[in-house]
Write a protein that holds these residues in place. Sequence first.
Motif, short mmCIF file in Angstrom:
data_model
loop_
_atom_site.label_atom_id
_atom_site.label_comp_id
_atom_site.label_asym_id
_atom_site.label_seq_id
_atom_site.Cartn_x
_atom_site.Cartn_y
_atom_site.Cartn_z
N LEU A 75 3.66 47.95 -41.68
CA LEU A 75 2.58 47.60 -40.75
C LEU A 75 1.39 48.56 -40.80
O LEU A 75 0.24 48.12 -40.76
CB LEU A 75 3.12 47.50 -39.32
CG LEU A 75 3.78 46.19 -38.95
CD1 LEU A 75 4.35 46.27 -37.54
CD2 LEU A 75 2.83 45.03 -39.08
N PRO A 76 1.61 49.87 -40.89
CA PRO A 76 0.44 50.77 -40.94
C PRO A 76 -0.43 50.57 -42.18
O PRO A 76 -1.59 51.00 -42.20
CB PRO A 76 1.05 52.18 -40.95
CG PRO A 76 2.41 52.01 -40.38
CD PRO A 76 2.85 50.63 -40.76
N LEU A 77 0.09 49.91 -43.20
CA LEU A 77 -0.69 49.68 -44.41
C LEU A 77 -1.68 48.53 -44.27
O LEU A 77 -2.58 48.39 -45.10
CB LEU A 77 0.25 49.39 -45.60
CG LEU A 77 1.25 50.50 -45.92
CD1 LEU A 77 2.20 50.03 -47.01
CD2 LEU A 77 0.54 51.77 -46.32
N LEU A 78 -1.52 47.71 -43.25
CA LEU A 78 -2.42 46.58 -43.04
C LEU A 78 -3.77 47.07 -42.54
O LEU A 78 -3.86 48.08 -41.85
CB LEU A 78 -1.82 45.61 -42.02
CG LEU A 78 -0.57 44.88 -42.47
CD1 LEU A 78 0.01 44.09 -41.31
CD2 LEU A 78 -0.87 43.97 -43.63
N PRO A 79 -4.85 46.35 -42.88
CA PRO A 79 -6.18 46.75 -42.40
C PRO A 79 -6.28 46.61 -40.88
O PRO A 79 -5.67 45.73 -40.29
CB PRO A 79 -7.14 45.79 -43.11
CG PRO A 79 -6.30 44.66 -43.57
CD PRO A 79 -4.91 45.16 -43.72
N ARG A 80 -7.05 47.49 -40.29
CA ARG A 80 -7.20 47.48 -38.82
C ARG A 80 -8.23 46.46 -38.35
O ARG A 80 -8.18 45.99 -37.23
CB ARG A 80 -7.62 48.87 -38.35
CG ARG A 80 -6.59 49.90 -38.66
CD ARG A 80 -6.22 50.66 -37.43
NE ARG A 80 -5.23 51.66 -37.76
CZ ARG A 80 -4.01 51.65 -37.27
NH1 ARG A 80 -3.66 50.71 -36.45
NH2 ARG A 80 -3.17 52.58 -37.58
N ARG A 81 -9.18 46.12 -39.20
CA ARG A 81 -10.24 45.16 -38.84
C ARG A 81 -10.25 44.00 -39.83
O ARG A 81 -9.93 44.17 -40.99
CB ARG A 81 -11.59 45.85 -38.84
CG ARG A 81 -11.69 46.94 -37.82
CD ARG A 81 -13.04 47.62 -37.92
NE ARG A 81 -13.03 48.85 -37.14
CZ ARG A 81 -13.56 48.93 -35.94
NH1 ARG A 81 -14.13 47.90 -35.39
NH2 ARG A 81 -13.51 50.08 -35.29
N ALA A 82 -10.69 42.88 -39.35
CA ALA A 82 -10.80 41.70 -40.20
C ALA A 82 -11.94 41.89 -41.20
O ALA A 82 -12.93 42.58 -40.92
CB ALA A 82 -11.05 40.46 -39.36
N ALA A 83 -11.80 41.26 -42.34
CA ALA A 83 -12.86 41.32 -43.35
C ALA A 83 -14.09 40.56 -42.84
O ALA A 83 -13.98 39.64 -42.04
CB ALA A 83 -12.38 40.70 -44.65
#
Length: 87
Positions: A75-83
Motif C-alpha cells: 500500500l505505501p508504494l501506491l501514489p498518494r494523488r491521482a494523475a
Amino acid sequence: MLFRVAVRRGTGRGVGGAGRQRLRHPQPVQQLATSVGAALISTTYLTGSATGSGHAVIRSLVVVLAVVAVCFACLPLLPRRAAADAH
C-alpha cells in the motif's frame, strides 16, 4: 432477483459510454491477477484435500491471508494523488 438487477437495462443519463467501455476493454493486469489467484487457491485446496478437507481449507486460508498481507505491505508504494486528467 439478483439476476434481474444485474442485467436490467438502464435508462438514466449516466448509463452508457464509460460502463460499456470498461466492459469492452477490461484491465489485463486485473484479469491476470484474478486468474492466477483462482488457480493458486484451487491448487492449494486440491493439493491439501488429500489429507482431509479441513486441512485443505486451513491451507487455503493461510495462502489468502499471506496474499492479503503482501497487498497491505504494498500500500505505501501506491501514489498518494491521482494523475492529472489527460482531457
